[in-house]
Design an enzyme around this catalytic site. Structure first.
Site, PDB file in Angstrom:
ATOM      1  N   GLY A  43      -0.473  33.417   1.932  1.00  0.00           N
ATOM      2  CA  GLY A  43       0.618  34.127   2.604  1.00  0.00           C
ATOM      3  C   GLY A  43       0.108  35.224   3.520  1.00  0.00           C
ATOM      4  O   GLY A  43      -1.094  35.362   3.754  1.00  0.00           O
ATOM      5  N   ASN A  65       1.478  27.503  -3.570  1.00  0.00           N
ATOM      6  CA  ASN A  65       2.199  26.231  -3.394  1.00  0.00           C
ATOM      7  C   ASN A  65       2.535  25.960  -1.929  1.00  0.00           C
ATOM      8  O   ASN A  65       3.227  24.994  -1.616  1.00  0.00           O
ATOM      9  CB  ASN A  65       3.476  26.184  -4.255  1.00  0.00           C
ATOM     10  CG  ASN A  65       4.512  27.189  -3.803  1.00  0.00           C
ATOM     11  OD1 ASN A  65       4.281  27.979  -2.890  1.00  0.00           O
ATOM     12  ND2 ASN A  65       5.667  27.183  -4.449  1.00  0.00           N
ATOM     13  N   ASP A  89       2.164  25.093  -8.037  1.00  0.00           N
ATOM     14  CA  ASP A  89       3.373  25.907  -8.148  1.00  0.00           C
ATOM     15  C   ASP A  89       3.319  26.665  -9.475  1.00  0.00           C
ATOM     16  O   ASP A  89       3.287  26.053 -10.543  1.00  0.00           O
ATOM     17  CB  ASP A  89       4.599  24.978  -8.101  1.00  0.00           C
ATOM     18  CG  ASP A  89       5.894  25.765  -8.116  1.00  0.00           C
ATOM     19  OD1 ASP A  89       5.875  26.977  -8.421  1.00  0.00           O
ATOM     20  OD2 ASP A  89       6.939  25.159  -7.818  1.00  0.00           O
ATOM     21  N   ASN A 135       4.245  33.154 -16.316  1.00  0.00           N
ATOM     22  CA  ASN A 135       3.228  32.093 -16.395  1.00  0.00           C
ATOM     23  C   ASN A 135       1.837  32.615 -16.040  1.00  0.00           C
ATOM     24  O   ASN A 135       0.841  32.191 -16.631  1.00  0.00           O
ATOM     25  CB  ASN A 135       3.601  30.927 -15.474  1.00  0.00           C
ATOM     26  CG  ASN A 135       4.799  30.147 -15.990  1.00  0.00           C
ATOM     27  OD1 ASN A 135       5.163  30.253 -17.159  1.00  0.00           O
ATOM     28  ND2 ASN A 135       5.433  29.369 -15.127  1.00  0.00           N
ATOM     29  N   TYR A 178      16.021  40.889  -5.905  1.00  0.00           N
ATOM     30  CA  TYR A 178      14.578  40.941  -5.647  1.00  0.00           C
ATOM     31  C   TYR A 178      13.962  42.164  -6.337  1.00  0.00           C
ATOM     32  O   TYR A 178      12.967  42.049  -7.072  1.00  0.00           O
ATOM     33  CB  TYR A 178      14.341  40.997  -4.127  1.00  0.00           C
ATOM     34  CG  TYR A 178      12.912  41.279  -3.726  1.00  0.00           C
ATOM     35  CD1 TYR A 178      11.929  40.307  -3.862  1.00  0.00           C
ATOM     36  CD2 TYR A 178      12.543  42.521  -3.204  1.00  0.00           C
ATOM     37  CE1 TYR A 178      10.615  40.563  -3.490  1.00  0.00           C
ATOM     38  CE2 TYR A 178      11.240  42.782  -2.822  1.00  0.00           C
ATOM     39  CZ  TYR A 178      10.271  41.803  -2.971  1.00  0.00           C
ATOM     40  OH  TYR A 178       8.979  42.062  -2.599  1.00  0.00           O
ATOM     41  N   TYR A 192       2.350  43.239 -21.650  1.00  0.00           N
ATOM     42  CA  TYR A 192       1.168  42.396 -21.916  1.00  0.00           C
ATOM     43  C   TYR A 192      -0.087  43.265 -22.021  1.00  0.00           C
ATOM     44  O   TYR A 192      -0.964  43.008 -22.851  1.00  0.00           O
ATOM     45  CB  TYR A 192       0.990  41.329 -20.823  1.00  0.00           C
ATOM     46  CG  TYR A 192       1.635  40.016 -21.171  1.00  0.00           C
ATOM     47  CD1 TYR A 192       3.019  39.894 -21.214  1.00  0.00           C
ATOM     48  CD2 TYR A 192       0.866  38.884 -21.473  1.00  0.00           C
ATOM     49  CE1 TYR A 192       3.619  38.691 -21.540  1.00  0.00           C
ATOM     50  CE2 TYR A 192       1.467  37.676 -21.797  1.00  0.00           C
ATOM     51  CZ  TYR A 192       2.835  37.578 -21.828  1.00  0.00           C
ATOM     52  OH  TYR A 192       3.427  36.388 -22.158  1.00  0.00           O
TER      53      TYR A 192
END
Ligand code: NAD
Length: 345
Positions: A43, A65, A89, A135, A178, A192
């Site tokens: 990007g 992706n 993805d 993920n 967003y 985490y």
């Protein structure tokens, strides 16, 4: 490949090549070679970050992706054995990224970056931003990777009552899906870190502008004026005023924060000191395109779209105290971006 060659091939994000080489040499001087994964590395911001990481001597795997990213942004690095592009993805349910194995640091940029999307499509910010980040964190946990740098946004502050807004401002009440999705990602990352002994660097960006930009107000104005050079429709009343930062400063700040911020979870605003309004941007675009007498038409209202925060400026005192400051103010960032985008296609 030499640093100069990489810069030549990739098209420098910096104006002064000598300055750029000095900067990359300083980065090399730090002496730590990292194995990095850059999600969203094809990007706008990601591809500039990849240029800088490779030029500094690091190894880079891009996971993207190619939904809005472009292979051509990474073309100069194809064939460099320290570079790999993995087309995948990150948002699929239960997706674990095998390419995280052996990585030192994950730069997680992959997202749907459009603030407007959530007003008509409520699912995308959740799947592309929150699920993809979950993920990424799971892939890190399962592969024993402990460092993540994450691109968050000024929109997590919502319509802040304190402007310029510092990192410890609260309560954080985003007004767009967003902003809400990115704040959720920040919360997941923090949890985490504390649960699985990870470390994080979270960047809350102002509006980042520059070459290879594929969205945003400057890109839109250029596109509209190319199609119709006599008039420009501006969303809102044109007085929306925000902080802009050139991509060269942004990438430098990202790497500076990772190298120098030492908390377990580090949150830094990255922006410039001032603001620039939308009508001002329209004038710069028209001027740089050599167009006189463009009629500006306003759709009206105090903001461009639902979820738009009309006045935004970030306090950058925290990153200044760490030792970094921007080289371009908002006006200079906008003008440089317009000049660069006009040279592209
Ligand atoms: P961009 O659209 O150019 O880059 C996003 C990249 O992520 C693209 O290459 C896209 O193909 C990839 N991607 C999207 N969904 C994916 C998925 N599910 N799996 C794999 N790859 C995926 O946007 P950008 O402006 O470069 O933004 C980069 C990051 O910075 C984003 O996280 C964005 O939210 C954040 N950010 C950008 C700005 C800005 O002004 N540009 C401001 C604040 C925050």
């Amino acid at each position: 490949m030499t640093v100069a060659a990489v810069i030549n091939l990739s098209g420098s994000v910096f104006r002064e090549k000598a300055e750029t080489i000095k900067y990359y040499n300083r980065m090399r001087g730090i002496g730590m070679i990292m194995k990095c994964v850059v999600t969203g590395g094809a990007g706008f911001i990601g591809s500039h970050l990849v240029d800088a990481l490779l030029a500094a001597g690091h190894e880079v795997t891009v996971v993207d992706n190619l939904s809005s990213g472009k292979r051509e942004f990474l073309e100069p690095h194809m064939g460099d054995r320290r570079f790999r592009l993995v087309e995948a993805d990150l948002s699929g349910e239960g997706y674990v990224c095998a390419d995280f194995k052996g990585a030192d640091t994950i730069f997680h940029l992959a997202a749907n970056p459009d603030v407007r999307t959530g007003a008509t499509d409520t699912k995308t910010p959740i799947t592309q931003n929150v699920m993809a980040t979950y993920n990424v964190l799971e892939s890190m946990r399962l592969h024993g990777v402990s460092r993540i740098a994450f691109t968050s946004t000024s929109t997590v502050y919502g319509e802040a009552l304190v402007v310029p807004t510092p990192e410890d401002y609260g309560p954080l009440l985003p007004i767009s899906l967003y902003g809400a999705s990115k704040l959720s990602c920040e919360a997941l990352i923090s949890s985490y870190c504390h649960t699985f002994g990870m470390r994080a660097w979270i960047y809350r960006f102002a509006n980042i502008v520059g070459d290879r930009g594929t969205h945003g107000v400057i890109f839109d104005f250029i596109k509209k004026l190319r199609a119709s050079p006599k008039k420009l429709t501006i969303l809102g009343d044109g007085r929306q005023s925000k902080s802009y930062l050139h991509i060269s400063d942004c990438v430098e700040a990202m790497l500076f924060v990772v190298e120098n911020a030492r908390e377990q979870v580090n949150v830094y605003n990255i922006g410039s000191d001032d603001r620039f309004d939308v009508t001002g941007i329209a004038r710069v675009v028209a001027e740089e395109m050599g167009l006189n007498g463009v009629a500006f038409e306003y759709t009206g209202g105090d903001r461009g779209w639902k979820g738009d925060v009309p006045f935004m400026a970030l306090s950058i005192e925290k990153i200044r105290a760490l030792g970094w400051k921007p080289t371009h103010d908002s006006g200079a960032s906008v003008r440089l971006c317009v000049q660069q985008l006009l040279k592209e296609a």
